[in-house]
Design a protein around this motif. Structure first.
Motif, PDB file in Angstrom:
ATOM      1  N   GLU A  69       0.865  -1.190   0.000  1.00 53.13           N
ATOM      2  CA  GLU A  69       0.000   0.000   0.000  1.00 53.13           C
ATOM      3  C   GLU A  69       0.891   1.225   0.000  1.00 53.13           C
ATOM      4  OE1 GLU A  69      -2.575  -0.642   3.448  1.00 53.13           O
ATOM      5  OE2 GLU A  69      -4.149  -1.308   2.095  1.00 53.13           O
ATOM      6  N   ASP A  70       0.534   2.212  -0.785  1.00 53.05           N
ATOM      7  CA  ASP A  70       1.416   3.382  -0.869  1.00 53.05           C
ATOM      8  C   ASP A  70       0.971   4.487   0.093  1.00 53.05           C
ATOM      9  OD1 ASP A  70      -0.867   4.156  -2.064  1.00 53.05           O
ATOM     10  OD2 ASP A  70       0.026   4.769  -3.972  1.00 53.05           O
ATOM     11  N   PHE A  71       0.334   4.058   1.184  1.00 54.28           N
ATOM     12  CA  PHE A  71      -0.005   5.047   2.215  1.00 54.28           C
ATOM     13  C   PHE A  71       0.247   4.405   3.569  1.00 54.28           C
ATOM     14  CE2 PHE A  71      -3.717   2.875   0.526  1.00 54.28           C
ATOM     15  CZ  PHE A  71      -4.251   2.265   1.654  1.00 54.28           C
ATOM     16  N   GLY A  72       0.239   5.229   4.598  1.00 53.68           N
ATOM     17  CA  GLY A  72       0.558   4.708   5.930  1.00 53.68           C
ATOM     18  C   GLY A  72      -0.647   4.110   6.613  1.00 53.68           C
ATOM     19  N   THR A  73      -0.577   4.038   7.915  1.00 49.07           N
ATOM     20  CA  THR A  73      -1.680   3.403   8.630  1.00 49.07           C
ATOM     21  C   THR A  73      -2.918   4.312   8.700  1.00 49.07           C
ATOM     22  OG1 THR A  73      -0.592   4.136  10.622  1.00 49.07           O
ATOM     23  CG2 THR A  73      -0.370   1.813  10.058  1.00 49.07           C
ATOM     24  N   GLU A  74      -2.683   5.624   8.506  1.00 42.90           N
ATOM     25  CA  GLU A  74      -3.795   6.575   8.429  1.00 42.90           C
ATOM     26  C   GLU A  74      -4.811   6.418   9.558  1.00 42.90           C
ATOM     27  OE1 GLU A  74      -5.185   7.111   4.459  1.00 42.90           O
ATOM     28  OE2 GLU A  74      -3.158   7.790   4.048  1.00 42.90           O
ATOM     29  N   GLY A  75      -4.318   6.440  10.764  1.00 42.58           N
ATOM     30  CA  GLY A  75      -5.227   6.363  11.915  1.00 42.58           C
ATOM     31  C   GLY A  75      -5.586   4.947  12.312  1.00 42.58           C
ATOM     32  N   ARG A  76      -5.124   3.953  11.509  1.00 43.88           N
ATOM     33  CA  ARG A  76      -5.461   2.575  11.864  1.00 43.88           C
ATOM     34  C   ARG A  76      -4.397   1.979  12.777  1.00 43.88           C
ATOM     35  NH1 ARG A  76      -5.638  -0.153   6.173  1.00 43.88           N
ATOM     36  NH2 ARG A  76      -3.755   1.092   6.049  1.00 43.88           N
ATOM     37  N   GLY A  77      -3.524   2.854  13.296  1.00 40.89           N
ATOM     38  CA  GLY A  77      -2.401   2.355  14.087  1.00 40.89           C
ATOM     39  C   GLY A  77      -2.836   1.498  15.257  1.00 40.89           C
ATOM     40  N   GLY A  78      -3.891   1.923  15.931  1.00 41.81           N
ATOM     41  CA  GLY A  78      -4.375   1.171  17.096  1.00 41.81           C
ATOM     42  C   GLY A  78      -4.782  -0.232  16.676  1.00 41.81           C
ATOM     43  N   TYR A  79      -5.493  -0.314  15.573  1.00 38.40           N
ATOM     44  CA  TYR A  79      -5.930  -1.615  15.067  1.00 38.40           C
ATOM     45  C   TYR A  79      -4.723  -2.464  14.688  1.00 38.40           C
ATOM     46  CZ  TYR A  79      -7.335  -4.979  11.534  1.00 38.40           C
ATOM     47  OH  TYR A  79      -7.469  -6.126  10.805  1.00 38.40           O
ATOM     48  N   PHE A  80      -3.784  -1.852  13.930  1.00 34.52           N
ATOM     49  CA  PHE A  80      -2.620  -2.609  13.483  1.00 34.52           C
ATOM     50  C   PHE A  80      -1.796  -3.109  14.658  1.00 34.52           C
ATOM     51  CE2 PHE A  80      -2.905  -1.024   9.083  1.00 34.52           C
ATOM     52  CZ  PHE A  80      -2.712  -2.232   8.473  1.00 34.52           C
ATOM     53  N   ASP A  81      -1.713  -2.228  15.672  1.00 32.84           N
ATOM     54  CA  ASP A  81      -0.873  -2.625  16.788  1.00 32.84           C
ATOM     55  C   ASP A  81      -1.481  -3.799  17.538  1.00 32.84           C
ATOM     56  OD1 ASP A  81       1.639  -1.953  17.678  1.00 32.84           O
ATOM     57  OD2 ASP A  81       0.795  -1.218  19.563  1.00 32.84           O
ATOM     58  N   GLY A  82      -2.789  -3.932  17.443  1.00 33.04           N
ATOM     59  CA  GLY A  82      -3.436  -5.075  18.087  1.00 33.04           C
ATOM     60  C   GLY A  82      -3.276  -6.347  17.272  1.00 33.04           C
ATOM     61  N   TYR A  83      -3.292  -6.222  15.954  1.00 32.42           N
ATOM     62  CA  TYR A  83      -3.336  -7.425  15.117  1.00 32.42           C
ATOM     63  C   TYR A  83      -2.042  -7.712  14.359  1.00 32.42           C
ATOM     64  CZ  TYR A  83      -8.137  -8.409  16.121  1.00 32.42           C
ATOM     65  OH  TYR A  83      -9.276  -8.742  16.768  1.00 32.42           O
ATOM     66  N   GLY A  84      -1.373  -6.639  13.903  1.00 33.12           N
ATOM     67  CA  GLY A  84      -0.161  -6.857  13.118  1.00 33.12           C
ATOM     68  C   GLY A  84      -0.516  -7.238  11.684  1.00 33.12           C
ATOM     69  N   ILE A  85       0.449  -7.057  10.805  1.00 31.64           N
ATOM     70  CA  ILE A  85       0.189  -7.234   9.380  1.00 31.64           C
ATOM     71  C   ILE A  85      -0.059  -8.710   9.016  1.00 31.64           C
ATOM     72  CG2 ILE A  85       2.601  -7.489   8.607  1.00 31.64           C
ATOM     73  CD1 ILE A  85      -0.092  -5.386   6.880  1.00 31.64           C
ATOM     74  N   ILE A  86       0.524  -9.617   9.773  1.00 30.81           N
ATOM     75  CA  ILE A  86       0.349 -11.045   9.433  1.00 30.81           C
ATOM     76  C   ILE A  86      -1.107 -11.433   9.612  1.00 30.81           C
ATOM     77  CG2 ILE A  86       0.984 -13.416  10.069  1.00 30.81           C
ATOM     78  CD1 ILE A  86       3.780 -12.327  10.708  1.00 30.81           C
ATOM     79  N   ARG A  87      -1.673 -11.032  10.757  1.00 35.88           N
ATOM     80  CA  ARG A  87      -3.091 -11.348  10.977  1.00 35.88           C
ATOM     81  C   ARG A  87      -4.002 -10.514  10.068  1.00 35.88           C
ATOM     82  NH1 ARG A  87      -1.471 -11.854  16.457  1.00 35.88           N
ATOM     83  NH2 ARG A  87      -1.930 -13.938  17.225  1.00 35.88           N
ATOM     84  N   ASP A  88      -3.563  -9.301   9.784  1.00 33.66           N
ATOM     85  CA  ASP A  88      -4.439  -8.405   9.024  1.00 33.66           C
ATOM     86  C   ASP A  88      -4.646  -8.880   7.585  1.00 33.66           C
ATOM     87  OD1 ASP A  88      -6.000  -6.052   8.633  1.00 33.66           O
ATOM     88  OD2 ASP A  88      -4.320  -5.149   7.566  1.00 33.66           O
ATOM     89  N   ILE A  89      -3.568  -9.225   6.918  1.00 29.41           N
ATOM     90  CA  ILE A  89      -3.773  -9.568   5.499  1.00 29.41           C
ATOM     91  C   ILE A  89      -3.112 -10.883   5.052  1.00 29.41           C
ATOM     92  CG2 ILE A  89      -4.189  -7.215   4.632  1.00 29.41           C
ATOM     93  CD1 ILE A  89      -0.992  -8.192   3.682  1.00 29.41           C
ATOM     94  N   MET A  90      -2.161 -11.383   5.847  1.00 30.66           N
ATOM     95  CA  MET A  90      -1.443 -12.559   5.332  1.00 30.66           C
ATOM     96  C   MET A  90      -2.176 -13.865   5.565  1.00 30.66           C
ATOM     97  SD  MET A  90       2.478 -11.706   6.145  1.00 30.66           S
ATOM     98  CE  MET A  90       3.533 -11.740   4.746  1.00 30.66           C
TER      99      MET A  90
END
Ligand SMILES: NC(=O)C1=CN([C@@H]2O[C@H](COP(=O)(O)OP(=O)(O)OC[C@H]3O[C@@H](n4cnc5c(N)ncnc54)[C@H](OP(=O)(O)O)[C@@H]3O)[C@@H](O)[C@H]2O)C=CC1
Ligand SMILES: O=C1O[C@H](COP(=O)(O)O)[C@@H](O)[C@H](O)[C@H]1O
Length: 373
Positions: free
Chosen positions: A269-290
């Protein structure tokens, strides 16, 4: 897709811990009463035609209608369904969330993200107006049976004396799934038609919590009422993968490990977390999309030719791929976080406004070896 992807393919995704029932892109769900089991596209079209003439209605409640997914994906996808004449003659869409909004405010919010997805379509703005007139809003708490009773009353006003079919799309954080399912099934389910629930990922953090979520949902619903969505399976590119593989005389014979040494699935993705940091920090990229989207693509990419393109047959082939994969080891995985980009003045991951200190990976690379047999 995402949800516009739902327009073309509603994806029934019964996942369990050992991936026995792993995901398959399937035909759209039934719009009529009766068994909601998977059907062929021809059957779906017959039923869609039938539903236009008969005396039933479909009420779609988007729970969490004030949120990002609803705005960006669900309402546009519902509009695309409407535009393509794929919704039944009698349908109503309700947004439900805690935020206070009038019907007009919901329509205004939704109108900003509606598009006619395919170029050069006619009557787009008229169609949008017609669609928006069928959209309504009800504000309520997610755990209040009383508020769902109020919703039920409003739905009934629109449904009149027709057979009512009801769909609840859970576009909310997973920790409130069960509250909503409980209230909706006790206080707002259909009395004479079907009631179904679409659940967005994440379906838990791991096998245990996923199973716990399923157990929770099954207190109020049977499995056939639950539709788990992996929106990646509705993306055109992913849908076309099977056609590319199995109907293309050039690719079909070459699609084998004899000729392909290395496959890389790159999600970028060519953009950052855009406010989704809290969500990402809970799940991480592996759980999020991998473990969901990319694993699905991997399975579609690597499976043998299924005996048909029916959902069950594709699923069976995907399961064989997953079963033949070697279990991952930690040394197969590289995890990282991105830093700020000084030239483009982009913030680093840990500078997300909702994150103070973070150790969670938002970049990952996983190496998967050859199959076990
Ligand atoms: N956004 C995306 O692209 C994708 C999202 N998903 C999943 O879809 C679901 C919805 O996503 P998204 O719309 O981004 O989520 P949001 O965070 O935007 O939440 C949706 C709505 O839920 C309500 N809400 C948010 N947090 C809470 C809370 N802690 N307690 C009670 N209500 C809350 C808010 O409505 P109000 O305050 O008005 O009640 C909000 O507008 C999530 O499960 C997400 O993981 C899956 C794939 C992609
Ligand atoms: O499920 C998710 O997908 C989106 C990417 O989907 P797209 O359809 O917008 O390309 C991703 O940004 C998000 O982190 C993830 O939860």
């Amino acid at each position: 897709m995402i949800m516009s992807d739902l327009v073309q393919h509603h994806v029934k995704v019964p996942i369990d811990a050992d991936m026995k029932n792993a995901v398959t892109p399937t035909t759209p769900p039934m719009v009529e009463n009766g068994s909601p089991s998977e059907i062929t596209l021809d059957e779906f079209e017959d039923l869609a035609a039938l539903s236009k003439n008969n005396d039933s209605t479909v009420s779609i409640t988007v729970v969490g209608a004030s949120g990002d997914l609803a705005k960006k994906k669900i309402f546009p996808a519902l509009f695309a369904l409407y535009y393509e004449d794929c919704l039944p003659k009698h349908f109503t869409i309700f947004g439900y969330a805690r935020s206070k909004m009038t019907d007009a405010e919901l329509r205004n919010m939704v109108s900003k993200t509606l598009t006619c997805r395919i170029d050069k379509r006619e009557n787009c703005s008229e169609k949008m107006e017609e669609f928006l007139e069928r959209c309504f809003y009800h504000s309520g708490q997610y755990d209040s049976e009383g508020h769902f009773i109020d919703l039920d009353k409003k739905l009934k006003q629109h449904e009149g004396s027709r057979v009512s079919n009801r769909l609840f799309y859970l576009s909310i954080p997973p920790n409130i799934f069960l509250d909503v399912v409980k209230c909706a099934s006790k206080s707002a389910s259909s009395v004479n038609g079907w009631t179904r629930v679409i659940v967005e990922k994440p379906f838990g953090r791991d096998s245990e919590s996923s199973a716990a979520l399923t157990r929770g949902l099954k207190q109020y619903l049977v499995e056939d009422q639950i539709f788990r969505i992996d929106h990646y399976l509705g993306k055109e590119l992913v849908e076309n993968l099977s056609v590319l593989r199995f109907s293309n005389l050039v690719f079909e014979p070459l699609w084998s490990r004899q000729y392909i040494r290395n496959v890389q699935l790159i999600f970028s993705e060519d953009f950052g977390t855009e406010g989704r940091g809290g969500y990402f920090d809970g799940y991480g990229i592996i759980r999020d999309i991998m473990q969901n989207h990319l694993l699905q693509i991997l399975a579609l990419f690597a499976m043998e030719t299924p005996i048909s393109l029916e959902a069950e047959d594709i699923r069976n082939e995907k399961v064989k791929v997953l079963r033949s994969m070697k279990p991952l080891q930690l040394e197969d995985v590289v995890i990282g976080q991105y830093k700020s980009h000084t030239k483009e003045l982009r913030l680093g991951y840990s500078s997300d406004m909702f994150l103070e200190i973070s150790t969670r990976g938002v970049l990952a690379r996983i190496l998967i070896g050859p199959p076990t047999s």
